[in-house]
Design a protein around this motif. Structure first.
Motif, mmCIF file in Angstrom:
data_model
loop_
_atom_site.group_PDB
_atom_site.id
_atom_site.type_symbol
_atom_site.label_atom_id
_atom_site.label_comp_id
_atom_site.label_asym_id
_atom_site.label_seq_id
_atom_site.Cartn_x
_atom_site.Cartn_y
_atom_site.Cartn_z
ATOM 1 N N TRP A 105 0.913 -1.182 0.088
ATOM 2 C CA TRP A 105 0.013 0.034 -0.014
ATOM 3 C C TRP A 105 0.859 1.254 0.039
ATOM 4 C CZ3 TRP A 105 -5.526 0.730 0.499
ATOM 5 C CH2 TRP A 105 -6.197 -0.410 0.091
ATOM 6 N N TYR A 106 0.789 2.196 -0.779
ATOM 7 C CA TYR A 106 1.469 3.437 -1.160
ATOM 8 C C TYR A 106 0.790 4.439 -0.454
ATOM 9 C CZ TYR A 106 4.129 0.275 -4.213
ATOM 10 O OH TYR A 106 4.942 -0.727 -4.777
ATOM 11 N N TYR A 107 1.522 5.547 -0.043
ATOM 12 C CA TYR A 107 1.077 6.707 0.496
ATOM 13 C C TYR A 107 1.280 7.901 -0.590
ATOM 14 C CZ TYR A 107 -0.069 10.284 4.042
ATOM 15 O OH TYR A 107 -0.769 11.531 4.788
ATOM 16 N N SER A 108 0.424 8.364 -1.026
ATOM 17 C CA SER A 108 0.656 9.270 -2.282
ATOM 18 C C SER A 108 1.371 10.686 -2.097
ATOM 19 C CB SER A 108 -0.867 9.749 -2.783
ATOM 20 O OG SER A 108 -1.615 10.613 -1.813
ATOM 21 N N ASP A 109 1.332 11.014 -0.779
ATOM 22 C CA ASP A 109 2.074 12.221 -0.655
ATOM 23 C C ASP A 109 3.368 12.221 -0.071
ATOM 24 O OD1 ASP A 109 -0.208 13.787 -1.040
ATOM 25 O OD2 ASP A 109 -0.546 14.452 0.763
ATOM 26 N N LEU A 110 4.392 12.872 -0.284
ATOM 27 C CA LEU A 110 5.708 13.002 0.211
ATOM 28 C C LEU A 110 5.664 13.304 1.580
ATOM 29 C CD1 LEU A 110 7.876 15.406 -2.295
ATOM 30 C CD2 LEU A 110 8.287 12.722 -1.552
ATOM 31 N N VAL A 111 6.499 12.444 2.505
ATOM 32 C CA VAL A 111 6.364 12.600 3.880
ATOM 33 C C VAL A 111 7.710 13.274 4.304
ATOM 34 C CG1 VAL A 111 6.346 11.505 6.030
ATOM 35 C CG2 VAL A 111 5.323 10.427 4.027
ATOM 36 N N GLN A 112 7.318 14.724 5.010
ATOM 37 C CA GLN A 112 8.404 15.598 5.250
ATOM 38 C C GLN A 112 9.209 15.101 6.484
ATOM 39 O OE1 GLN A 112 9.334 17.894 2.906
ATOM 40 N NE2 GLN A 112 7.831 17.214 1.700
ATOM 41 N N PRO A 113 10.504 15.784 6.535
ATOM 42 C CA PRO A 113 11.318 15.360 7.852
ATOM 43 C C PRO A 113 10.479 15.717 9.009
ATOM 44 C CG PRO A 113 12.720 16.196 6.122
ATOM 45 C CD PRO A 113 11.152 16.237 5.738
ATOM 46 N N GLY A 114 10.253 14.665 9.870
ATOM 47 C CA GLY A 114 9.624 15.099 11.287
ATOM 48 C C GLY A 114 7.928 14.865 11.169
ATOM 49 N N GLU A 115 7.501 14.731 10.132
ATOM 50 C CA GLU A 115 6.083 14.294 10.003
ATOM 51 C C GLU A 115 5.752 12.830 9.968
ATOM 52 O OE1 GLU A 115 4.600 16.563 6.535
ATOM 53 O OE2 GLU A 115 5.142 18.437 7.286
ATOM 54 N N MET A 116 4.212 12.755 9.893
ATOM 55 C CA MET A 116 3.921 11.184 9.854
ATOM 56 C C MET A 116 2.775 10.990 8.853
ATOM 57 S SD MET A 116 2.172 9.357 13.382
ATOM 58 C CE MET A 116 3.973 8.928 14.075
#
Length: 171
Positions: A105-116
């Motif tokens: 399963w793929y998460y569509s958005d980029l996950v920025q440093p420190g984010e979840m």
């Protein structure tokens, strides 16, 4: 046959040395040319790193991924509970998780440093929950992978999906 005198031989040798030395200067200059550079730049390569946050509530494993690295990244998740059981995946409400058709399963958005990421729900089959006793453990293994953001030759951000991870693995 006429023999050359010593004087003629010396003149001929001197002429050859003079002609040869005329071309040595340019060859010497070619091999000794140099340049100097000033200034500099510091490169911090950093790393892309993620960790899993998971908990079990009412027979559902709730998973999210935190980016603890230095750069934005894409993530994908899969889970296993043995070959006898089939897990059911569903987006936890963010609308950003999708089935890649390859078991992940793929998460569509980029996950920025420190984010979840938003949550991904993994429904544990009732028969697996029924097999759990005080002497046995519930073992649902969650596997997640991350890949740094990257761009195509036109500067467009590559989307998340199976092809994105195959390209990253080949680089």
């Amino acid at each position: 046959m006429k023999r050359l005198s010593k004087k003629a031989l010396c003149l001929a040798a001197a002429g050859l040395v003079l002609a040869g030395s005329a071309s040595v200067g340019s060859a010497y200059a070619y091999f000794t040319t140099y340049t100097e550079v000033s200034g500099g730049a510091v490169f911090n390569l950093g790393q892309t790193k993620t960790e899993i946050d998971e908990r079990v509530e009412n027979g559902t494993k709730i998973v999210s991924i935190r980016n603890i690295g230095d750069y934005a990244c894409y993530v994908r998740v899969t889970a296993f509970a043995g070959s006898s059981y089939t897990l059911t995946f569903a987006d936890g409400g963010s609308g950003k998780w999708s089935n890649g058709g390859d078991g992940y399963w793929y998460y569509s958005d980029l996950v920025q440093p420190g984010e979840m990421t938003g949550t991904l729900n993994i429904k544990i089959p009732q028969e697996l929950l029924g097999d759990v006793t005080e002497d046995t453990e519930l073992n649902v293994i969650v596997v997640q992978e991350c890949a740094p953001e990257s761009y195509d030759e036109n500067g467009a951000l590559l989307p998340n999906g199976p092809a994105r991870f195959q390209k990253t693995a080949g680089n």
